[in-house]
Motif scaffolding. Structure first.
Motif, PDB file in Angstrom:
ATOM      1  N   TYR A   1      41.480  34.739  31.907  1.00  0.00           N
ATOM      2  CA  TYR A   1      42.330  36.070  31.511  1.00  0.00           C
ATOM      3  C   TYR A   1      42.955  36.473  33.249  1.00  0.00           C
ATOM      4  O   TYR A   1      42.062  36.602  34.060  1.00  0.00           O
ATOM      5  CB  TYR A   1      42.180  37.280  30.829  1.00  0.00           C
TER       6      TYR A   1
ATOM      7  N   TYR B   1      45.576  39.229  34.670  1.00  0.00           N
ATOM      8  CA  TYR B   1      46.494  40.805  33.818  1.00  0.00           C
ATOM      9  C   TYR B   1      47.228  40.865  35.454  1.00  0.00           C
ATOM     10  O   TYR B   1      46.247  40.476  36.435  1.00  0.00           O
ATOM     11  CB  TYR B   1      45.609  41.523  34.048  1.00  0.00           C
TER      12      TYR B   1
ATOM     13  N   LEU C   1      47.027  48.227  33.463  1.00  0.00           N
ATOM     14  CA  LEU C   1      46.426  46.708  33.634  1.00  0.00           C
ATOM     15  C   LEU C   1      47.125  46.092  32.208  1.00  0.00           C
ATOM     16  O   LEU C   1      47.157  46.422  31.072  1.00  0.00           O
ATOM     17  CB  LEU C   1      45.261  46.202  33.391  1.00  0.00           C
TER      18      LEU C   1
ATOM     19  N   LEU D   1      44.865  40.375  38.827  1.00  0.00           N
ATOM     20  CA  LEU D   1      43.256  40.320  38.282  1.00  0.00           C
ATOM     21  C   LEU D   1      43.238  39.025  37.374  1.00  0.00           C
ATOM     22  O   LEU D   1      43.800  39.492  36.935  1.00  0.00           O
ATOM     23  CB  LEU D   1      43.126  42.312  37.849  1.00  0.00           C
TER      24      LEU D   1
ATOM     25  N   ASP E   1      32.591  38.940  23.928  1.00  0.00           N
ATOM     26  CA  ASP E   1      32.050  38.998  25.760  1.00  0.00           C
ATOM     27  C   ASP E   1      32.967  39.651  26.570  1.00  0.00           C
ATOM     28  O   ASP E   1      34.287  39.882  26.478  1.00  0.00           O
ATOM     29  CB  ASP E   1      31.364  37.698  25.674  1.00  0.00           C
ATOM     30  N   THR E   2      31.873  40.837  26.816  1.00  0.00           N
ATOM     31  CA  THR E   2      32.593  42.144  28.284  1.00  0.00           C
ATOM     32  C   THR E   2      33.568  40.926  28.605  1.00  0.00           C
ATOM     33  O   THR E   2      33.085  39.811  29.355  1.00  0.00           O
ATOM     34  CB  THR E   2      31.747  42.424  28.674  1.00  0.00           C
ATOM     35  N   GLN E   3      34.672  41.516  29.718  1.00  0.00           N
ATOM     36  CA  GLN E   3      35.285  40.776  29.918  1.00  0.00           C
ATOM     37  C   GLN E   3      35.396  41.630  31.706  1.00  0.00           C
ATOM     38  O   GLN E   3      34.735  42.202  31.726  1.00  0.00           O
ATOM     39  CB  GLN E   3      37.077  41.018  30.005  1.00  0.00           C
ATOM     40  N   TYR E   4      35.088  40.640  32.093  1.00  0.00           N
ATOM     41  CA  TYR E   4      34.149  40.563  33.732  1.00  0.00           C
ATOM     42  C   TYR E   4      35.595  40.151  35.282  1.00  0.00           C
ATOM     43  O   TYR E   4      36.024  39.572  35.071  1.00  0.00           O
ATOM     44  CB  TYR E   4      32.471  40.458  33.671  1.00  0.00           C
ATOM     45  N   PHE E   5      35.866  41.856  36.226  1.00  0.00           N
ATOM     46  CA  PHE E   5      36.854  40.881  36.638  1.00  0.00           C
ATOM     47  C   PHE E   5      37.061  40.710  38.216  1.00  0.00           C
ATOM     48  O   PHE E   5      35.866  40.683  38.743  1.00  0.00           O
ATOM     49  CB  PHE E   5      37.759  42.364  36.361  1.00  0.00           C
ATOM     50  N   GLY E   6      37.897  40.200  38.573  1.00  0.00           N
ATOM     51  CA  GLY E   6      37.914  39.836  39.996  1.00  0.00           C
ATOM     52  C   GLY E   6      38.564  41.334  41.164  1.00  0.00           C
ATOM     53  O   GLY E   6      38.950  41.733  40.102  1.00  0.00           O
ATOM     54  N   PRO E   7      38.341  41.351  42.026  1.00  0.00           N
ATOM     55  CA  PRO E   7      39.085  42.406  42.930  1.00  0.00           C
ATOM     56  C   PRO E   7      40.656  42.069  43.071  1.00  0.00           C
ATOM     57  O   PRO E   7      41.246  42.861  43.643  1.00  0.00           O
ATOM     58  CB  PRO E   7      38.923  41.588  44.519  1.00  0.00           C
TER      59      PRO E   7
END
Lengths: 114, 111
Positions: A33, A35, A43, A91, A101-107
């Motif tokens: 994804y 954002y 976001l 992001l 499932d939970t979304q895990y973000f980059g920096p």
């Protein structure tokens, strides 16, 4: 690496130039994804990939924005003819599957358009 | 038109006390809620979630409460620690991948 990575971390560009932002998702995550977060706002969803296809591009703000994904790997978000209102943190997130499932973000990549 | 609202942009709490962060939503179809924590120059990190079939979910020092009739959820952190200082976002979706985020609350825990 174990997490989502993005590059560059910061990008300053002049109005009218094109920029390309990169995202490396967590290995094995089929869903990806993009954002963006503008100053003082939450976001904002841009686009979703399942594998290398993008079934939902509804959040892309204009046709200057496009994104690609190679297989279940790297994705690039391209902004053509950048405008000052494109300035934001972009992001990327990934998840094992899109629904459960939970979304895990980059920096994030902080984009500044002068 | 914001579907998820965090009306307090900032909150300061003394170390050891309880931090309560609030979130309101507009759509009763939303059925899953999450809290993310964000440190400067990092992406949001998943903290805790709750399904609409429950009204409370607890994980260590973090508890999320959901009041469906009021369309309100809150995150309680107790005891608060200086390392909890961050921006907290609530997010939701209605069974799809499209997360909808609030604007965030900046928590500062004072030592």
């Amino acid at each position: 690496g174990a997490g989502v990575s993005q590059s560059p971390s910061n990008k300053v560009t002049e109005k009218g130039k094109d920029v390309e932002l990169r995202c490396d998702p967590i290995s094995g995550h089929t869903a990806l994804y993009w954002y963006r977060q503008r100053l003082g706002q939450g976001l904002e969803f841009l686009i979703y990939f399942q594998g290398n296809s993008a079934p939902d591009k509804s959040g892309l703000p204009s046709d200057r924005f496009s994104a690609e994904r190679t297989g279940e790997s790297v994705s690039t978000l391209t902004i053509q003819r950048t405008q000052q209102e494109d300035s934001a943190v972009y992001l990327c997130a990934s998840s094992l599957s899109p629904l459960t499932d939970t979304q895990y973000f980059g920096p994030g990549t902080r984009l500044t358009v002068l | 038109d914001q579907q998820v609202k965090q009306n307090s942009p900032s909150l300061s709490v003394q170390e050891g006390r309880i931090s309560i962060l609030n979130c309101d939503y507009t759509n009763s179809m939303f059925d899953y809620f999450l809290w993310y924590k964000k440190y400067p120059a990092e992406g949001p990190t998943f903290l805790i979630s709750i399904s609409s079939i429950k009204d409370k979910n607890e994980d260590g020092r973090f508890t999320v409460f959901l009041n469906k009739s009021a369309k309100h959820l809150s995150l309680h952190i107790v005891p608060s620690q200086p390392g909890d200082s961050a921006v907290y976002f609530c997010a939701t979706h209605s069974g799809t991948y499209k997360y909808i985020f609030g604007t965030g609350t900046r928590l500062k825990v004072l030592a």
